[in-house]
Design a protein around this motif. Structure first.
Motif, short mmCIF file in Angstrom:
data_model
loop_
_atom_site.label_atom_id
_atom_site.label_comp_id
_atom_site.label_asym_id
_atom_site.label_seq_id
_atom_site.Cartn_x
_atom_site.Cartn_y
_atom_site.Cartn_z
N UNK A 214 0.84 -1.19 0.00
CA UNK A 214 0.00 0.00 0.00
C UNK A 214 0.89 1.26 0.00
N UNK A 215 0.98 1.90 -1.16
CA UNK A 215 1.81 3.11 -1.26
C UNK A 215 3.24 2.81 -1.65
N UNK A 216 3.59 1.56 -1.78
CA UNK A 216 4.94 1.17 -2.26
C UNK A 216 4.78 0.42 -3.58
N UNK A 217 5.75 0.61 -4.47
CA UNK A 217 5.71 -0.12 -5.73
C UNK A 217 6.49 -1.42 -5.59
N UNK A 218 5.87 -2.49 -6.02
CA UNK A 218 6.53 -3.80 -5.99
C UNK A 218 7.71 -3.85 -6.95
N UNK A 219 7.83 -2.85 -7.81
CA UNK A 219 8.93 -2.83 -8.77
C UNK A 219 10.16 -2.14 -8.21
N UNK A 220 10.01 -1.42 -7.10
CA UNK A 220 11.17 -0.71 -6.53
C UNK A 220 12.22 -1.72 -6.07
N UNK A 221 13.48 -1.43 -6.37
CA UNK A 221 14.55 -2.40 -6.09
C UNK A 221 14.59 -2.83 -4.63
N UNK A 222 14.39 -1.88 -3.73
CA UNK A 222 14.49 -2.21 -2.30
C UNK A 222 13.24 -2.94 -1.82
N UNK A 223 12.08 -2.58 -2.39
CA UNK A 223 10.84 -3.28 -2.02
C UNK A 223 10.94 -4.74 -2.48
N UNK A 224 11.51 -4.93 -3.68
CA UNK A 224 11.69 -6.31 -4.16
C UNK A 224 12.52 -7.12 -3.17
N UNK B 241 3.92 5.19 5.25
CA UNK B 241 3.38 6.08 6.27
C UNK B 241 3.29 7.49 5.71
N UNK B 242 2.11 8.07 5.80
CA UNK B 242 1.94 9.45 5.33
C UNK B 242 1.19 10.21 6.39
N UNK B 243 0.90 11.47 6.11
CA UNK B 243 0.11 12.24 7.06
C UNK B 243 0.97 13.18 7.86
N UNK B 244 0.37 14.28 8.28
CA UNK B 244 1.13 15.37 8.89
C UNK B 244 1.67 15.00 10.26
N UNK B 245 0.88 14.23 11.04
CA UNK B 245 1.31 13.95 12.40
C UNK B 245 2.15 12.67 12.46
N UNK B 246 2.75 12.37 11.33
CA UNK B 246 3.50 11.13 11.22
C UNK B 246 4.69 11.07 12.19
N UNK B 247 4.75 10.01 12.94
CA UNK B 247 5.87 9.85 13.87
C UNK B 247 7.00 9.06 13.27
N UNK B 248 6.69 8.41 12.15
CA UNK B 248 7.72 7.58 11.53
C UNK B 248 8.65 8.47 10.73
N UNK C 197 12.49 9.26 8.61
CA UNK C 197 13.29 8.69 7.52
C UNK C 197 13.90 7.36 7.98
N UNK C 198 13.73 6.33 7.20
CA UNK C 198 14.25 4.99 7.45
C UNK C 198 13.65 4.31 8.68
N UNK C 199 12.66 4.91 9.25
CA UNK C 199 12.02 4.30 10.43
C UNK C 199 10.86 3.41 10.01
N UNK C 200 10.33 2.66 10.98
CA UNK C 200 9.17 1.81 10.68
C UNK C 200 8.36 1.58 11.94
N UNK C 201 7.12 1.13 11.71
CA UNK C 201 6.25 0.84 12.83
C UNK C 201 5.57 -0.50 12.58
N UNK C 202 5.56 -1.36 13.58
CA UNK C 202 4.84 -2.64 13.48
C UNK C 202 3.59 -2.53 14.34
#
Ligand code: GCU
Length: 668
Positions: free
Chosen positions: A31-41, A75-82, A84-89
């Motif tokens: 969702x919001x990522x392309x499956x073709x992106x090298x890193x997503x692959x 992750x998008x949105x103004x109040x985003x806590x994530x 650069x290079x971060x993630x949330x599970x």
């Protein structure tokens, strides 16, 4: 080299108990990522390999919709806590979401998820945010192009062989391993850039460097090169490498343009200048800032960084000279230009003022400099700490450095804050480690040394993790989830640094190692040589007076550190001999005399190695045979080394001081 001819370490993905993870991972939405992106692959491949190996799930259904049980979401949105290079599970109502701000974050998020599955943790209700503590998290390799590794203890280089750059299955697995713990920058070649390595920035090698840089890019890693400061002379045939010389600048301008044309994603250069015989701006009466800025200005249009090392000192000292103090040199060489460095320069500072000893104070450049980008350099390769033969889990040492309060301002003044950019609000900060890998089957010589390889990355990404948490993760991922294994191996790892310290050099004085190789004991090995590493032991006492009455090194710190170190009473005892010259009958806080402390710790150190071995032996049935045997064999060598240190050190100080051991033990 054949795929599979080396260990997969913490990415082995062996069968695990499914604690409910299987219910999510077979139905995946991007969702919001392309499956073709090298890193997503790469992230998807890793997910596939992980669930197949650990949960026995052959494949997953991948959809570009929000509806699935595992959602990989930007992750998008103004109040985003994530960040650069971060993630949330996040798990809610039967849906597991890995949310990330960018592709690297997604890769790290998937690695985080696979870690939890490998540790057999439940994912129900999970809500955990991980943002990287330091923007730049690097491994520096001291690999030479002939395939040897400076201070390498686990085989040959897998980046170079016979003056060629290697790009193969092993380099890919390296990238998988280090990216899975959050490393985003790698210097592939030794800081001492000589011979063929000087040519890495020329057409002779740039195609291959690009191939490797592209492989790294897949995994969110930027490739950096160490460069020879004298390149204009050695490659360009110029007479000088003076940073203010226009011809020199012109040469670098053209070279950098060609390098970036060939390798657009290059992170930049690492430079060891004016250090241990390496050329640098001092040769031309220029400052370190002149040298660094010259390169930084030229590399800036390409988004490149200059990582400039602060390991500058006089390595041709006379032991009779008691005024020159090697510990002071780093600070003295750099502090005068604080604020002069361009924004794409980062000064790379070793954790201590000497050289990766088992115990050193933190470099006073941290907190001393306030207007300069800084990064911390530690050594995961155990040059002075057992060379991947002796067990020495270094994460507790690195933690101490991160937690050190520099007092450069009231709040946010820990080393961790400085290298996260929190102290001075700067972006270009980070942490680097001299790596401990080679082409041995298990990458790190001793299998237990892989705990440092793994642990450094985890700590660099998350400064908040404890040494114990990291040890536990590594054991569960690599050795076993059996509680007994976890408990006992953790015990071995967590005591190992202090055990090593006990049987080697006492109370922060350092060295006493065999010259050149740096393994094994030679109390006076460096005492009368040119390297400035003296312990000054005589019949009265031992230690270097670095107080304000001595060399004045203590004065390089901010108050109250300066005052604490300056005072014999207040100085932290583990650093006593680093800062003070102390008579053998001086009473320590324990009530023991210094000499008795030396005897006792050396006897204890050996006994504790014996206990460590007994603990390991008790795990014989629970640990795979090869791993067990490799570690066991090294433990024998460690024990021999510890005995040798004990006997050399005790005999030396007994003979110097004439004071016998209170307990009458055997001293030669
Ligand atoms: C130590 C080490 C050298 C290395 C140097 C450095 O002195 O022994 O091999 O080149 O550090 O960090 O540059």
């Amino acid at each position: 080299m054949e795929q599979g001819a080396w260990s997969q370490l913490w990415l082995a993905y062996e069968k695990r108990q499914d604690r409910g993870a299987g219910a999510y991972v077979a139905d995946v939405a991007l969702n919001g990522f392309s499956g073709e992106h090298r890193t997503v692959k790469r992230a998807l491949e890793e997910l596939q390999a992980g669930i197949r190996g650990m949960l026995g799930i052959e494949g997953y259904r991948l959809r570009e919709t929000a509806e699935a049980t595992l959602v990989l979401k930007r992750g998008t949105g103004a109040d985003q806590e994530i960040q650069k290079e971060g993630f949330c599970l996040l798990e809610k109502d039967g849906v597991l979401t890995v949310e990330a701000a960018d592709e690297s974050g997604l890769l790290y998020g998937v690695a985080g998820l696979l870690r939890l599955i490998a540790m057999e943790k439940s994912l129900a209700g999970i809500c955990s945010l991980s943002n990287p503590s330091s923007p730049l998290r690097m491994y520096d390799h001291w690999d030479n192009m002939d395939g040897s590794i400076e201070r390498g203890y686990s085989g040959h280089s897998f980046f170079f062989r016979e003056n060629e750059v290697l790009v193969d299955g092993r380099t890919r697995d390296y990238a998988r391993l280090v990216s899975s713990v959050g490393i985003n920058g790698v210097v592939i070649n030794n800081v001492n850039v000589k011979q063929a390595a000087t040519w890495l920035i020329t057409d002779r090698y740039l195609d291959k460097v690009r191939e490797l840089a592209e492989l790294f890019e897949d995994y969110g890693i930027r490739l950096f090169l160490a460069v020879n400061y004298a390149s204009p002379i050695e490659l360009g045939g110029l007479e000088s490498a003076d940073p203010l010389d226009l011809e020199v600048q012109g040469w670098w301008r053209d070279r950098i343009a060609q390098v970036y044309q060939a390798v657009p994603s290059l992170g930049g250069f690492l430079v060891k200048a004016d250090s241990e015989g390496r050329p640098g701006p001092f040769t031309y009466g220029r400052t370190q800032a002149d040298g660094a800025n010259m390169l930084a200005r030229l590399i800036e249009p390409y988004g490149g960084l200059i990582l400039w090392r602060c390991f500058v000192y006089n390595c041709t000292q006379d032991w009779r000279d008691r005024k020159t103090d090697r510990a002071k040199a780093g600070y003295d060489s750099f502090i005068g230009q604080d604020g002069d460095y361009l924004d794409n320069v980062i000064l790379q500072i070793k954790n201590g003022p000497m050289d990766f000893q088992i115990r050193e104070p933190v470099s006073p450049l941290f907190g001393g400099m306030r207007k300069t980008n800084q990064m911390l350099e530690v050594q995961v390769a155990q040059e002075y700490t057992g060379q991947q033969i002796d067990v020495c889990y270094l994460i507790p040492l690195f933690r101490e450095v991160l937690d050190f309060d520099t007092y450069c301002q009231e709040d946010n003044a820990l080393v961790s804050d400085i290298i996260s950019g929190h102290t001075f609000g700067n972006q270009n900060t980070g942490i680097a480690a001299v790596c401990n890998t080679g082409d041995d089957f298990n990458w790190t010589g001793s299998d237990l040394a892989a705990a440092n390889f793994y642990g450094f990355g985890r700590l660099a990404f998350c400064h908040g993790l404890t040494a114990e948490e990291i040890a536990e993760e590594w054991i569960r991922l690599t050795l076993s989830n059996e509680e007994e294994v976890v408990r006992k191996v953790k015990k071995i790892l967590l005591c190992s640094r202090e055990v090593y310290e006990k049987y080697t050099s006492p109370l922060g004085i350092g060295w006493m190692v065999t010259p050149n190789t740096h393994y094994g004991c030679s109390v006076d090995g460096y005492e009368y040589s040119r390297w400035g590493t003296y312990h000054r032991a005589d019949h009265l006492g031992i230690g270097v007076d670095r107080s304000m009455r001595g060399t004045g090194y203590a004065g390089q710190y901010q108050k109250p550190n300066a005052e604490r170190y300056d005072s014999l009473q207040d100085c932290p005892e583990e650093l006593l001999l680093f800062f003070h010259r102390v008579p053998y009958l001086h009473r320590l806080k324990s009530g023991k005399t210094l000499i008795q402390h030396i005897y006792d710790t050396h006897f204890e150190g050996v006994e504790e190695v014996e206990e460590m071995i007994a603990l390991w032996e008790s795990l014989k049935e629970s640990i795979s045979g090869e791993v067990y045997d490799r570690v066991r064999e090294r433990m024998d060598r460690q024990l021999e080394n510890a005995r040798e240190w004990r006997d050399q050190v005790n005999a030396y100080f007994y003979r110097k001081s004439g004071i016998p051991d209170e307990k009458g033990r055997e001293i030669y």
